[in-house]
Design a protein around this motif. Sequence first.
Motif, mmCIF file in Angstrom:
data_model
loop_
_atom_site.group_PDB
_atom_site.id
_atom_site.type_symbol
_atom_site.label_atom_id
_atom_site.label_comp_id
_atom_site.label_asym_id
_atom_site.label_seq_id
_atom_site.Cartn_x
_atom_site.Cartn_y
_atom_site.Cartn_z
ATOM 1 N N PRO A 1 -8.045 -1.046 -6.896
ATOM 2 C CA PRO A 1 -7.005 -1.583 -6.009
ATOM 3 C C PRO A 1 -5.855 -0.599 -5.810
ATOM 4 O O PRO A 1 -5.275 -0.101 -6.763
ATOM 5 C CB PRO A 1 -6.530 -2.833 -6.760
ATOM 6 C CG PRO A 1 -6.841 -2.550 -8.197
ATOM 7 C CD PRO A 1 -8.085 -1.706 -8.205
ATOM 8 N N ILE A 2 -5.548 -0.309 -4.559
ATOM 9 C CA ILE A 2 -4.437 0.568 -4.165
ATOM 10 C C ILE A 2 -4.385 1.812 -5.058
ATOM 11 O O ILE A 2 -3.436 1.997 -5.835
ATOM 12 C CB ILE A 2 -3.088 -0.170 -4.177
ATOM 13 C CG1 ILE A 2 -3.214 -1.590 -3.612
ATOM 14 C CG2 ILE A 2 -2.048 0.617 -3.372
ATOM 15 C CD1 ILE A 2 -1.914 -2.362 -3.554
ATOM 16 N N PRO B 1 -13.548 -3.008 -11.658
ATOM 17 C CA PRO B 1 -12.833 -4.249 -11.354
ATOM 18 C C PRO B 1 -13.770 -5.389 -10.979
ATOM 19 O O PRO B 1 -14.844 -5.191 -10.393
ATOM 20 C CB PRO B 1 -11.946 -3.857 -10.166
ATOM 21 C CG PRO B 1 -12.651 -2.714 -9.519
ATOM 22 C CD PRO B 1 -13.296 -1.961 -10.650
ATOM 23 N N ARG B 2 -13.334 -6.579 -11.315
ATOM 24 C CA ARG B 2 -14.010 -7.776 -10.816
ATOM 25 C C ARG B 2 -13.660 -7.941 -9.332
ATOM 26 O O ARG B 2 -12.659 -7.389 -8.863
ATOM 27 C CB ARG B 2 -13.567 -8.989 -11.622
ATOM 28 C CG ARG B 2 -13.951 -8.914 -13.103
ATOM 29 C CD ARG B 2 -13.493 -10.179 -13.844
ATOM 30 N NE ARG B 2 -13.967 -10.190 -15.219
ATOM 31 C CZ ARG B 2 -13.270 -9.762 -16.263
ATOM 32 N NH1 ARG B 2 -12.044 -9.261 -16.075
ATOM 33 N NH2 ARG B 2 -13.765 -9.816 -17.485
ATOM 34 N N PRO C 1 -9.251 -4.760 -1.003
ATOM 35 C CA PRO C 1 -9.879 -4.088 0.146
ATOM 36 C C PRO C 1 -8.960 -4.041 1.349
ATOM 37 O O PRO C 1 -8.250 -5.004 1.658
ATOM 38 C CB PRO C 1 -11.122 -4.962 0.418
ATOM 39 C CG PRO C 1 -10.831 -6.274 -0.228
ATOM 40 C CD PRO C 1 -9.968 -5.977 -1.414
ATOM 41 N N GLY C 2 -8.926 -2.882 1.985
ATOM 42 C CA GLY C 2 -8.125 -2.710 3.189
ATOM 43 C C GLY C 2 -6.689 -2.302 2.947
ATOM 44 O O GLY C 2 -5.972 -2.011 3.903
ATOM 45 N N GLY D 1 0.814 -1.203 0.000
ATOM 46 C CA GLY D 1 0.000 0.000 0.000
ATOM 47 C C GLY D 1 0.850 1.255 0.000
ATOM 48 O O GLY D 1 2.078 1.215 -0.153
ATOM 49 N N ALA D 2 0.184 2.382 0.153
ATOM 50 C CA ALA D 2 0.851 3.683 0.085
ATOM 51 C C ALA D 2 0.378 4.561 1.234
ATOM 52 O O ALA D 2 -0.626 4.283 1.882
ATOM 53 C CB ALA D 2 0.554 4.357 -1.260
#
Length: 536
Positions: free
Chosen positions: A423-424, A521-522, A528-529, A214-215
């Motif tokens: 995502p991210i 996105p699928r 998540p998270g 993550g960032a």
Amino acid sequence: MSAPADPPALLPRPAELAHHDGAEPELTPATEIAADAASAGTAAWLRAELGAATGWPLPPHTAAAVPGDAPPVIRLAVDGTAGLGPEGYLLRVDGRDAHITGHDPAGVFYGAQTLRQLLPASAYRRAPSAGPAWRLPRVEVRDRPRFGWRGCMLDVARHFLPKREVLRFIDLLALHKLNVLHLHLSDDQGWRLEIRRYPRLTEVGAWRRESQVGAGAAATFDGRPHGGYYTQDDIREIVAYAAARHITVVPEIDVPGHSQAAIAAYPWLGESGELEVGREWGIIEHVLNVDDATLDFYRDVFDEVIELFPGEYVCVGGDECPKTQWRASPAARRRMREEGLADEEELQSWFVRQLDAHLTARGRRLLGWDEILQGGLAPGATVLSWQDTSGGVAAARAGHDVVMCPTATSYLDYRQSESDEEPIPVGTLLTVADVYAAEPVPAELAAHEAAHVLGAQVNVWTEHMDSPRTVDYMVFPRLSAFAEVAWSHGERDYARFRPRLDAHLTRLDALGVEYRPMDGPRPWQRRPGVPGRPRS
């Protein structure tokens, strides 16, 4: 001649497309391929690709004993006098045969790529499958690229991509008529190229003990070792595989910043002493020192690099180099006095110029990110304009060649929608439509200045792409939109592009590319998270 009700969904859009009335020829198990010597490579490629999808041998053409019994033939030839222009081609399908004439071998190859797009999407499968007949529409396509540099930078330093996936990525670039693969082979978080003279670069520098996930401030670490590198034989294979598809591989060894992995392997290269290979993303303070021994080290490295990569360009990076350690370094201050340098910006320029002279003496051209403009540009340097378009404008006006890749329209690690399901999510919003609307040549350049714009590329930074599946999601279909920007002439119309893109996605489906669906996105493509760092 008439317009078809459903014209071929060709991508990128060709310069000229005409549809003719009459019966459409059908490829059959008896179809042959005829090729002159200059087209033999494309004939081999086409036989392998269509042969896998059809199960047919597609043998070399031989004259039939009875003309009426002659099988359908795909005819390939190079004719540099046909007025097609570099990498240009003419594809004509008549009542029985398909004819591809290229200005050069690359033109024949791109004509063959277009021929494949005329067939059903099952032409992209690796084994025969039930489907429609292999009919070719009666068309005439005359085509040529707008730019000579149509590239993609792939960062294999942050997250290593196995060789088989690099080869697959090359095939996807070729499908989109791109002709440059810029490989980012070193960074703070990993060194990915075997250098015989300095084995610790891969023994130590190719491996890190864990990676940031993550960032932003909420990022964590995965506690999982990561690494890998390409042997010199791997690189020879990659380069040859790309060359067979008319793609030049441009290597990048990033200096004098983004060098923590090299310093971890050989601490005397840096200003900090002992370090580990980087685990975090971002701009790292550790930089190379400016000693003669360090320059000699990198001269040795680049000598091995140019043995492996026969292309004209070698990228030395030059981006995001912090100056804090140099300001505190007696050796750096001494170097500045000895060379009459005003500040650390000029010191970086001096460092880059030493490598420029070395590469020039060996018949190569230095490529660097637009920070190499700071403190004075190396005489033979070509600039990758990434921060925005201003670096490219300044370089072109100074008579230097430029490749345009500004972050706002070229960074495929940037988020693809405003949705929390991305995502991210990092960076600014960059949709397929945004990529498609980008114009590589800045409007403020005069014609003679614009001539220095070699072309454009998109950049795939992989801090947050830890698997080939994630690379697929972030790259496609935005790279499909970029392909049309880099190849096609004339005005672009997204409303007319979108139906062709939808048809093109069926080809990517057949190839097994796990692209981002146009509506989001699928579930398994989300993260998540895991925090991102989006910007407005």
